[in-house]
Each structure stands twice: as structure tokens, then as C-alpha cells.
Design an enzyme around this catalytic site. Structure first.
Site, PDB file in Angstrom:
ATOM      1  NE  ARG A  91      -3.404   0.612   3.016  1.00 60.47           N
ATOM      2  CZ  ARG A  91      -4.282   0.690   2.621  1.00 60.47           C
ATOM      3  NH1 ARG A  91      -4.908  -0.213   1.925  1.00 60.47           N
ATOM      4  NH2 ARG A  91      -5.061   1.795   2.719  1.00 60.47           N
ATOM      5  CG  HIS A 117      11.489  -1.116  -5.462  1.00 59.32           C
ATOM      6  ND1 HIS A 117      10.101  -1.471  -5.556  1.00 59.32           N
ATOM      7  CD2 HIS A 117      11.921  -1.203  -6.703  1.00 59.32           C
ATOM      8  CE1 HIS A 117       9.682  -1.460  -6.705  1.00 59.32           C
ATOM      9  NE2 HIS A 117      10.789  -1.415  -7.430  1.00 59.32           N
ATOM     10  CD  GLU A 182      14.090  -7.616  -1.626  1.00 60.22           C
ATOM     11  OE1 GLU A 182      13.240  -7.419  -0.867  1.00 60.22           O
ATOM     12  OE2 GLU A 182      13.939  -7.830  -2.950  1.00 60.22           O
TER      13      GLU A 182
END
Ligand code: GRF
Length: 218
Positions: A91, A117, A182
Site C-alpha cells: 500500500r 524495493h 534484500e
């Protein structure tokens, strides 16, 4: 010792990486709470197994984004969260949310919401970044940890890692290779924040040298 709030919507492997790093002392902080917006998401189970208070706040069908974010902020404030880590939070956060976690003297001027990301921003923002990279035909992609602003994956970059795209890669194999990075760089960025080493000028994030920590200094 900072208190970290993690927002997750999915598998929660980045949540796990942060939990593990805090446990091992690679992050001078602890995960104070997890908020998840998707019922049944693995992130909730990971939080439960780690003994971290977790809350499910379903967002499906919720039209009032401001009211929803107010609820999330209230949960984070209730746990005294210093830094919010978006970890697969599917979101956009509202400006009011960002205002609630703006820079403070304790954060030494650094904003207090981060995201990870799965691409080398500004390439391939938004959904399906790994698929976008494969379709574009790049030889390298990677991942980015950045401060969050009101845009989609547009905030100042803290740290990036490059990952090669190999012949025969599909979305799953490329995503798995990116996730390894990540899980390496997200705890690193959080630890820099915990040490009070991050500052932002315009789009530029500096990582100050040294091992001083705001908590250890006091
Ligand atoms: C990661 O690839 C992250 O970069 C993106 O969503 C994915 C979340 O994975 N924002 P997980 O839930 O942390 O396993």
C-alpha cells in the site's frame, strides 16, 4: 536501542531478516510490533513464532486511506516505534502517516520510514519490478532500501545492491536471487539509522563514518 515497527503484507522474509539481525545484535534495536493488512499472510505467522506482538488490520475494501493509516499510526505509536520499516507493504502510505514519522532530533534529522524495493531505483518502480526487469532485458537489476516519500518508490536512496540477470532466469529465480541481497542490505540500512549515521539533503543520503550510536553516546 531503537524500537522498530514492521509493516508487511506477504511472506515476510524481509521481516524475518530484520528479526534475525536484531536477535544477532547486527541491529541495535528490536522489532516492537508488526502490522499486517492481509489475513493469513505468512508475515503474521513469522511474528507469532518470534514472539513479536502483531496485528492484522485488513485493508481490503477500505476506501478511506487516511482513516486506515491513522489506525496503523496509532498501533505503531502504542508500541513506541522510532522507525517504520515497510517490508512488502503493498500500500502507498499517506502524507499524514509520513508526517507522524517525520525526522526528529533523536533520529538526527533522518526521516523515519524506510522501504525495500526489488529493483535498482529509479528503474522499475511499482509492482512486479522483477518482471519489468526481465521484460526490459537488463543485464543487471537488484534492490534498493530508501526513505519513503509520498510517491511510489521515489524517496531518497540509502543503499542498493546489484544482482545479475542470468540466461534462463524467470521471475521466480530472479526474485529469489534479489531477495538474498534484500535480506543483507535492509538490516544494514536499519543499523545505520540506529547508529544515528544517516542524514538527508534533498535527494542525497549520507552515511556518516564512525561507530557512535545515539543510545551508546548518552
Ligand atoms: C520484496 O521483494 C520487497 O522488495 C517487495 O516485496 C517483497 C516482499 O517480500 N517490496 P517479503 O514479504 O519480505 O518476503
Amino acid at each position: 536501542m531503537i524500537r522498530i515497527g514492521v509493516l508487511a503484507s506477504g511472506s515476510g522474509s524481509n521481516l524475518q531478516a530484520l528479526v534475525d539481525a536484531a536477535r544477532d545484535g547486527r541491529i541495535d534495536g528490536r522489532i516492537a510490533t508488526v502490522v499486517c493488512n492481509v489475513p493469513g499472510a505468512r508475515a503474521l505467522e513469522r511474528a507469532r513464532l518470534a514472539g513479536i506482538p502483531a496485528e492484522l488490520l485488513p485493508s481490503k475494501g477500505v476506501a478511506d486511506r487516511d482513516a486506515y493509516d491513522r489506525e496503523v499510526v496509532a498501533r505503531l505509536h502504542a508500541h513506541g516505534v522510532d522507525l517504520v520499516c515497510l517490508a512488502g507493504w503493498m500500500r502507498l502510505v499517506t502524507p499524514a502517516f509520513l508526517g507522524a514519522f517525520a525526522a526528529t532530533p533523536e533520529s538526527r534529522g533522518a526521516p523515519r520510514v524506510m522501504n525495500v524495493h526489488p529493483a535498482l531505483l529509479p528503474a522499475f518502480p511499482g509492482l512486479h519490478a522483477q518482471r519489468q526487469a526481465l521484460e526490459y532485458g537488463v543485464r543487471f537489476t537488484g534492490c534498493t532500501v530508501h526513505f519513503v516519500d509520498a510517491g511510489t518508490d521515489t524517496g531518497p536512496v540509502i543503499v542498493q545492491a546489484a544482482v545479475p540477470v542470468l540466461p534462463g532466469d524467470d521471475e521466480a529465480s530472479l526474485s529469489a536471487r534479489i531477495l538474498v541481497e534484500e535480506h543483507r542490505i535492509y538490516p544494514l540500512a536499519v543499523q545505520w539509522f540506529a547508529e544515528g549515521r544517516l542524514s538527508v539533503e534533498g535527494r542525497h543520503v549520507s552515511v556518516r563514518d564512525g561507530i557512535s550510536s545515539p543510545t551508546r553516546d548518552r
